[in-house]
Design an enzyme around this catalytic site. Structure first.
Site, PDB file in Angstrom:
ATOM      1  N   SER A   1       0.804  -1.066  -0.208  1.00 10.99           N
ATOM      2  CA  SER A   1       0.142  -0.396  -0.031  1.00 10.99           C
ATOM      3  C   SER A   1       1.143   1.245   0.096  1.00 10.99           C
ATOM      4  O   SER A   1       2.303   1.285   0.228  1.00 10.99           O
ATOM      5  CB  SER A   1      -1.054  -0.069   1.632  1.00 10.99           C
ATOM      6  N   ASP A   2       0.250   2.414  -0.710  1.00 11.48           N
ATOM      7  CA  ASP A   2       0.787   3.878  -0.224  1.00 11.48           C
ATOM      8  C   ASP A   2       0.965   4.412   1.603  1.00 11.48           C
ATOM      9  O   ASP A   2       0.312   3.154   1.949  1.00 11.48           O
ATOM     10  CB  ASP A   2       0.235   4.694  -0.691  1.00 11.48           C
ATOM     11  N   TRP A   3       1.668   4.921   1.965  1.00 11.84           N
ATOM     12  CA  TRP A   3       1.480   4.532   3.383  1.00 11.84           C
ATOM     13  C   TRP A   3      -0.318   5.271   3.733  1.00 11.84           C
ATOM     14  O   TRP A   3      -0.446   6.503   3.654  1.00 11.84           O
ATOM     15  CB  TRP A   3       2.394   6.186   4.108  1.00 11.84           C
ATOM     16  N   ILE A   4      -0.533   4.349   4.982  1.00 10.16           N
ATOM     17  CA  ILE A   4      -1.756   5.064   5.520  1.00 10.16           C
ATOM     18  C   ILE A   4      -2.937   4.655   4.026  1.00 10.16           C
ATOM     19  O   ILE A   4      -4.028   5.630   4.621  1.00 10.16           O
ATOM     20  CB  ILE A   4      -1.771   6.018   6.433  1.00 10.16           C
ATOM     21  N   GLY A   5      -2.658   4.205   3.692  1.00 15.71           N
ATOM     22  CA  GLY A   5      -3.356   3.969   1.485  1.00 15.71           C
ATOM     23  C   GLY A   5      -4.264   2.289   2.453  1.00 15.71           C
ATOM     24  O   GLY A   5      -4.540   2.108   0.846  1.00 15.71           O
TER      25      GLY A   5
END
Length: 852
Positions: free
Chosen positions: A224-228
């Site tokens: 995932s993207d960061w906090i995605g």
């Protein structure tokens, strides 16, 4: 450990250990399972450099030119060399995974991260990315292609739905990822924050499993993207292997509960863990140590590559009066502009890093003339300011040892009652500090680099430094903080950000707006004590999606009357034989986290250019920006360079082009429109034209130059445009018939001759058009390009091999690619508008396909 066995390791892992592996450890590592021989893999940003594991107080890094510049080189060999150099720095920093490259399509020049992607054209975007990835992975480091997919704006990036047709999705937005998978096989891929047609990509099974893994046969790991990640069972079922960063928010105990409810099954967990272990096997094979100390990279070869890259990404937009290259015999040269004295190396956000060194345009010009033995007199003045935030005071702040920097002190409890008071007692705090450290920069974001065993996120911070102005006069001093804070100079309150601090976009949206005041009558060379006091408690109480101890940004500039500065520049230009005028944007204007509001140059930049051109026609205008800007003075300017953001060596690279050591050969990887309203995506972009949390991609497949051509709107500079100090002649076009085996292979050949007097390189672009088709098609689509080096007077035959990729379009009625029988126009040009050769070929039978 070349003998690492994925299936054997998977079989001996307990279910709790498997669940643990589904999320990262902190910001930059995967979770280890020591009992199973599984160490922690390290990751690092980013597209133009390897930051390492720290935003704060990290090991300095090499910064390469921005991706729009690298894309504009049209040079796959250079892209591969840059990838190799980035891999070398990954190895020095103990990183197994590089979180790059970015290949999102540039729908609009307003995109905050436009500078991170290579091009508006999917073919150029994907092929430059593939070369970059091949370079990175040739050294055993995993590349991570991102952000999959349609993550093309920063406004509401976590929630916005990119609503588009299947055809546009396939031909424009998925295509660069598809080409990169086909030609380079990236070992990791990052999903995007946004939704596509209503569903978040991180839980979209059709995008992650059906298209990526099944149709394209992609074998790598998906993170995932960061906090995605916004779901538990859905993201795991969809094929998202790794949630980043840690500690987990959507996995962990939530996975255990989903297993109990049979929303998930152990086989689902195994499928995700298997991909993480497969990447770990590559990390073992790389020989990169785990949990290694971080080191920098600096060799003569690296410095030369950085300089070459800086020069080879500069586009010569105009040279109407042959002002360039400048003669080193010039007597008086004026260097003017807000981007001349400072080195604008990159855009902002996760692409930013602490450069190992920088060379500004002014420094590069001085060094070049000195090395050439020139006696030219070089004079500088700023002319106009262009900062969004006051320039950092890095070079003017000093610690006790008289080296650049300052000291940070941390307390877990309020040290004295009036620590944040407007009328503070300035004696030493009564309580001992929990921890302290130094910093060499005045832009400090404490999301890492702090001893978390000693300092709580709810903390108080004091930053102390000595400010030594380099010019006498009044100085405007400004502060942004993440949290609340106050700034004192010589024990006097100058900036109050503890009383109702205004919100701003700094520190990834968690910072205040900049508040500034004037410190009067400062003297050059005199020492002034600067103290900043910050409380992070209020920020923590509001809730943060990641650990953060606060932040500060200290900036300042000598107060200059705008009219006086402009008049000084005009007078200097008038008194000089030639002018190098460097204007543009910087990382405050183009950054992750927000989009640009318009295409204008900031402040009085445009007026400065017009006034200087009026008094000295021998002016070289240099624009630095990651994407397009308006140039209302373009008709008056005879000589214009687009320099993008050039990395460490931008000043030397620019000087090499200006004085003719390097013959410019780059061409625009994106269209420069005359005005924002001409952009094909206008007005449906960012916070304009959105509808209930979604943005309509109403231009369909007509993105970038395709949109200008279909509407017959003339841009300021077309896609693929770029001049040289040489001239090139095209001739002898030939094209073979298209094969009838379902591969659609054919070859075109032509001759290019350098008719100039100096050696040069030309980028020839091949465009395809089919006038009769069952669905509308662009007037031209670039399907091939080649960069040719030619000595003065030399000619070479050029060969370009093409296949069904050049013929087909996506038919969303049949849900497949189609190459329809009929005639195809083949156009060879020096740009998308400068077509030099034309021919035709014919496809006898229609055929379809899916997959790569």
């Amino acid at each position: 450990m070349s003998s690492f066995d994925v299936e054997e390791t998977l079989a001996k892992l307990s279910l709790p250990d498997k669940i643990r592996l589904l999320c990262g450890l902190g910001w930059w590592h995967t979770e280890p399972v020591p009992s199973a021989g599984i160490p922690s893999m390290r990751m690092s940003d980013g597209p133009n450099g390897v930051r390492g594991t720290r935003f704060f107080n990290g090991v300095p890094s090499s910064c390469f030119p921005s991706s729009t510049g690298l894309g504009s080189s049209f040079d796959v060999d250079l892209a591969r060399k840059v990838g190799e150099a980035l891999a070398d720095e990954c190895r020095a920093k103990g990183a197994h995974i590089l979180l790059a490259p970015t290949v999102n399509t540039q729908r609009s020049p307003l995109g905050g991260r436009s500078f991170e992607s290579f091009s508006e054209d999917p073919n150029l975007n994907g092929l430059i990315a593939a070369a970059y990835i091949n370079g990175v992975q040739s050294k055993g480091v995993s590349a991570t292609i991102k952000h999959y997919v349609a993550n093309d704006q920063e406004f509401e990036r976590f929630s916005i739905s990119s609503d588009l047709s299947e055809r546009a999705l396939r031909e424009i937005y998925l295509k660069p990822f598809q080409l990169a998978v086909k030609h380079s096989d990236p070992w990791a891929l990052m999903s995007s924050y946004n939704r596509v047609n209503g569903l978040h990509v991180s839980e979209d099974k059709r995008l992650l499993e059906d298209i990526l893994r099944k149709e394209w046969e992609y074998k790598g790991m998906i993170m995932s993207d960061w906090i995605g990640v916004y779901s538990t069972a859905e993201s795991i079922k969809a094929g998202l292997d790794l949630e980043m960063p840690g500690p987990t928010v959507m996995r962990g105990r939530a996975v255990e509960r989903a297993l109990i409810a049979q929303k998930l099954f152990p086989s689902d967990i195994d499928a995700r863990v298997r991909k993480i272990l497969e990447l770990l096997k590559r990390a073992f094979a790389s020989g990169i140590p785990f949990d290694a100390p971080e080191k920098g990279a600096d060799t003569p070869e690296l410095r030369q590559l950085l300089r070459t890259a800086a020069a080879d990404t500069i586009v010569l937009l105009k040279n109407k009066k042959n002002v360039l290259p400048l003669n080193t015999g010039i007597k008086k040269l004026a260097v003017i502009g807000p981007n001349a004295k400072a080195a604008m190396t990159s855009g902002g956000g996760s692409a930013r890093l602490l450069e190992s060194w920088t060379v500004s345009p002014l420094e590069g010009i001085h060094a070049w003339l000195k090395e050439a033995g020139s006696s030219a007199e070089v004079n500088y003045t700023i002319g106009a300011t262009s900062h969004k935030y006051l320039p950092l005071l890095n070079s003017l702040t000093y610690g006790d040892d008289e080296t650049n920097g300052g000291v940070l002190q941390f307390w877990n409890e309020k040290p004295i009652d009036d620590f944040m008071s407007l009328n503070p007692k300035l004696e030493a705090p009564r309580k001992p500090t929990a921890w302290s450290c130094s910093s060499t920069v005045t832009n400090i974001f404490l999301i890492d680099g702090v001893d978390s065993d000693k300092v709580d996120p709810s903390c108080y911070i004091r930053y102390v430094t000595t400010f030594i102005p380099d010019e006498s006069g009044d100085w405007r001093i400004g502060l942004n903080v993440s949290g609340t804070g106050n700034l004192f100079i010589d024990d006097k309150l100058v900036v109050d950000l503890s009383t109702n601090p205004p919100p701003g976009n700094t520190f990834v949206g968690f910072g205040t707006a900049e508040v500034s005041n004037v410190a009067k009558g400062l003297k050059a060379g005199q020492k002034y004590k600067v103290e900043i006091r910050i409380s992070n408690i209020e920020l923590v109480e509001k809730g943060l999606p990641f650990p953060c101890w606060g932040g500060l940004r200290l900036g300042g500039i000598k107060v200059v009357d705008d009219e006086e500065a402009l008049n000084d520049a005009v007078q200097l230009a008038k008194d000089s034989d030639a002018v190098v005028l460097v204007v543009g944007l910087n990382h405050d204007w183009e950054s992750e986290g927000f989009d640009r509001e318009d295409m204008e140059l900031p402040g009085l930049s445009n007026r400065l250019v017009s006034e200087v051109l009026r008094v000295n026609p021998k002016t070289v205008v240099v624009n630095q920006s990651g994407s397009a800007v308006t140039m209302p003075w373009i008709d008056e300017a005879s000589t214009v360079l687009q320099a993008f953001y050039g990395g460490n060596e931008l000043g030397n690279g620019l000087a090499d082009v200006i004085f003719g050591k390097v013959n410019p050969s780059a061409k625009l990887s994106l269209t420069f429109p005359k005005r924002l309203e001409d952009v094909p995506s206008y007005p449906s972009y960012g916070d304009k034209g959105q509808e209930l949390g979604k943005i309509l991609y109403n231009e369909g497949i007509f993105v970038g130059y395709r949109g200008y051509q279909i509407k017959n709107v003339a841009p300021m500079f077309p896609f693929g445009h770029g001049l040289s100090y040489s001239n090139f002649q095209y001739s002898d076009f030939q094209c073979t018939p298209i094969s009838s085996d379902g591969e659609g292979k054919f070859t075109i050949t032509f001759t290019i001759k350098n008719t100039g007097r100096i050696d040069g390189r030309e980028v020839a672009q091949v465009y395809i058009h089919q006038s009769l088709s069952s669905l509308p098609r662009p007037k031209r689509e670039m399907k091939g390009f080649v960069k040719v080096a030619l000595k003065a007077g030399e000619d070479k035959q050029v060969k370009v091999d093409l296949d069904r990729e050049a013929l087909g379009f996506y038919d969303d009625r049949q849900m497949c690619w189609v190459a329809e029988k009929g005639k195809f126009d083949i156009l060879v040009g020096a740009s998308s508008e400068d077509i030099r050769l034309e021919g035709q070929t014919k496809l006898n039978e229609t055929f379809t396909w899916t997959g790569l």
